[in-house]
Design an enzyme around this catalytic site. Structure first.
Site, PDB file in Angstrom:
ATOM      1  N   HIS A  19       0.752  -1.107   0.116  1.00 28.57           N
ATOM      2  CA  HIS A  19       0.005   0.233  -0.274  1.00 28.57           C
ATOM      3  C   HIS A  19       0.904   1.268   0.090  1.00 28.57           C
ATOM      4  O   HIS A  19       0.703   2.054  -0.810  1.00 28.57           O
ATOM      5  CB  HIS A  19      -0.900  -0.016   1.247  1.00 28.57           C
ATOM      6  CG  HIS A  19      -2.026  -1.141   1.318  1.00 28.57           C
ATOM      7  ND1 HIS A  19      -1.823  -1.693   2.674  1.00 28.57           N
ATOM      8  CD2 HIS A  19      -2.783  -1.613   0.393  1.00 28.57           C
ATOM      9  CE1 HIS A  19      -2.922  -2.767   2.395  1.00 28.57           C
ATOM     10  NE2 HIS A  19      -3.307  -2.744   1.121  1.00 28.57           N
ATOM     11  N   LYS A  43     -17.686  -7.478   7.274  1.00 24.34           N
ATOM     12  CA  LYS A  43     -16.461  -8.313   7.375  1.00 24.34           C
ATOM     13  C   LYS A  43     -15.850  -8.326   8.760  1.00 24.34           C
ATOM     14  O   LYS A  43     -16.030  -7.576   9.580  1.00 24.34           O
ATOM     15  CB  LYS A  43     -15.686  -7.197   6.546  1.00 24.34           C
ATOM     16  CG  LYS A  43     -14.991  -7.713   5.127  1.00 24.34           C
ATOM     17  CD  LYS A  43     -13.893  -6.865   4.913  1.00 24.34           C
ATOM     18  CE  LYS A  43     -13.639  -7.098   3.290  1.00 24.34           C
ATOM     19  NZ  LYS A  43     -12.646  -6.377   2.660  1.00 24.34           N
ATOM     20  N   SER A 129      -2.235  -7.963   2.904  1.00 18.85           N
ATOM     21  CA  SER A 129      -2.650  -8.190   4.350  1.00 18.85           C
ATOM     22  C   SER A 129      -3.103  -9.193   4.610  1.00 18.85           C
ATOM     23  O   SER A 129      -2.938  -9.696   6.087  1.00 18.85           O
ATOM     24  CB  SER A 129      -3.978  -7.202   4.351  1.00 18.85           C
ATOM     25  OG  SER A 129      -3.366  -5.532   3.942  1.00 18.85           O
TER      26      SER A 129
HETATM   27  P1  ADP Z   1      -9.804  -3.914  -0.106  1.00 16.69           P
HETATM   28  O1  ADP Z   1     -10.271  -4.773   0.812  1.00 16.69           O
HETATM   29  O2  ADP Z   1     -10.680  -2.875  -0.497  1.00 16.69           O
HETATM   30  O3  ADP Z   1      -8.987  -4.865  -1.460  1.00 16.69           O
HETATM   31  P2  ADP Z   1      -6.958  -3.745   0.553  1.00 16.69           P
HETATM   32  O4  ADP Z   1      -6.545  -3.134   1.792  1.00 16.69           O
HETATM   33  O5  ADP Z   1      -6.732  -5.287   0.422  1.00 16.69           O
HETATM   34  O6  ADP Z   1      -8.598  -3.608   0.602  1.00 16.69           O
HETATM   35  O7  ADP Z   1      -6.133  -3.252  -0.588  1.00 16.69           O
HETATM   36  C1  ADP Z   1      -6.501  -1.849  -1.049  1.00 16.69           C
HETATM   37  C2  ADP Z   1      -5.730  -1.457  -2.360  1.00 16.69           C
HETATM   38  O8  ADP Z   1      -4.252  -1.845  -2.080  1.00 16.69           O
HETATM   39  C3  ADP Z   1      -6.258  -2.539  -3.482  1.00 16.69           C
HETATM   40  O9  ADP Z   1      -6.237  -1.688  -4.772  1.00 16.69           O
HETATM   41  C4  ADP Z   1      -5.143  -3.458  -3.540  1.00 16.69           C
HETATM   42  O10 ADP Z   1      -5.120  -4.087  -4.958  1.00 16.69           O
HETATM   43  C5  ADP Z   1      -3.861  -2.515  -3.288  1.00 16.69           C
HETATM   44  N1  ADP Z   1      -2.686  -3.463  -2.852  1.00 16.69           N
HETATM   45  C6  ADP Z   1      -2.825  -4.325  -1.818  1.00 16.69           C
HETATM   46  N2  ADP Z   1      -1.604  -4.731  -1.671  1.00 16.69           N
HETATM   47  C7  ADP Z   1      -0.986  -4.153  -2.569  1.00 16.69           C
HETATM   48  C8  ADP Z   1       0.452  -4.808  -3.187  1.00 16.69           C
HETATM   49  N3  ADP Z   1       1.299  -5.552  -2.445  1.00 16.69           N
HETATM   50  N4  ADP Z   1       1.015  -4.015  -4.049  1.00 16.69           N
HETATM   51  C9  ADP Z   1       0.201  -3.192  -4.731  1.00 16.69           C
HETATM   52  N5  ADP Z   1      -1.050  -2.824  -4.637  1.00 16.69           N
HETATM   53  C10 ADP Z   1      -1.503  -3.487  -3.286  1.00 16.69           C
END
Ligand code: ADP
Length: 157
Positions: A19, A43, A129
């Site tokens: 992120h 969730k 995550s």
């Molecule tokens: P959600 O539950 O809305 O998917 P996340 O917190 O998992 O929320 O992810 C938020 C954003 O960050 C999403 O667009 C996801 O694809 C992106 N993201 C998560 N991990 C990575 C990573 N390692 N590299 C690039 N983008 C990421």
């Protein structure tokens, strides 16, 4: 000059270096980025909304172009409420693409809001995550996957 603001919505349960990479690279594209910490009643989270927010706040505390907000409900409704025209999302793999494509097209149809995608950096593309949560649940070391600020906060407890 146009003031382009983007919302970066997510669960951030917890925020990872993946992120952080997306946000840091998007800082060159937008005048302001609002990291929007979503809470969905259906969730289950490992970290509650306050903790997820605090980890992000501590991570970006010295970056004035970044704001952090919490929201519930539809991302497009929240984006409209705060007058933001772009949604920022990261893409790691084809599965992300398929999922994000449907959401982005629906969001554009419903609201006219464009989604801007940044491709993950090679060095953080494997981070998620859910894997971080798994390691943390079993008392493993997550320090190479998350921001230092998060480590400081969880070690304080
Ligand atoms: P959600 O539950 O809305 O998917 P996340 O917190 O998992 O929320 O992810 C938020 C954003 O960050 C999403 O667009 C996801 O694809 C992106 N993201 C998560 N991990 C990575 C990573 N390692 N590299 C690039 N983008 C990421």
């Amino acid at each position: 000059m146009k003031n382009n603001r983007a919302i970066f919505p997510g669960s951030f349960d917890p925020i990872t270096l993946g992120h952080v990479d997306i946000v840091n690279r998007a800082l060159d594209l937008f005048d302001e980025i609002i990291i929007a910490v979503g809470t969905n009643a259906d969730k289950k989270y490992m970290f509650d909304a306050e903790q997820r927010f605090a980890f992000i706040q501590e991570t970006f505390k010295n970056v004035s172009k970044i704001k952090i907000m919490s929201y519930t409900g539809l991302t497009i409704d929240f984006a409209k409420e705060i007058n933001v025209n772009f949604i920022l999302r990261g893409l790691r793999n084809p599965a992300d693409f398929e999922f994000e494509k449907a959401i982005a097209q629906t969001n554009r149809k419903l609201s006219g809001i464009e989604t801007v995608f940044l491709l993950t950096s090679a060095s953080t593309s494997f981070i998620s995550s859910s894997i971080v949560r798994d390691i943390h649940r079993h008392h493993g070391d997550i320090s190479e996957l998350v921001p230092e600020a998060l480590m400081k906060l969880i070690q304080k407890k």
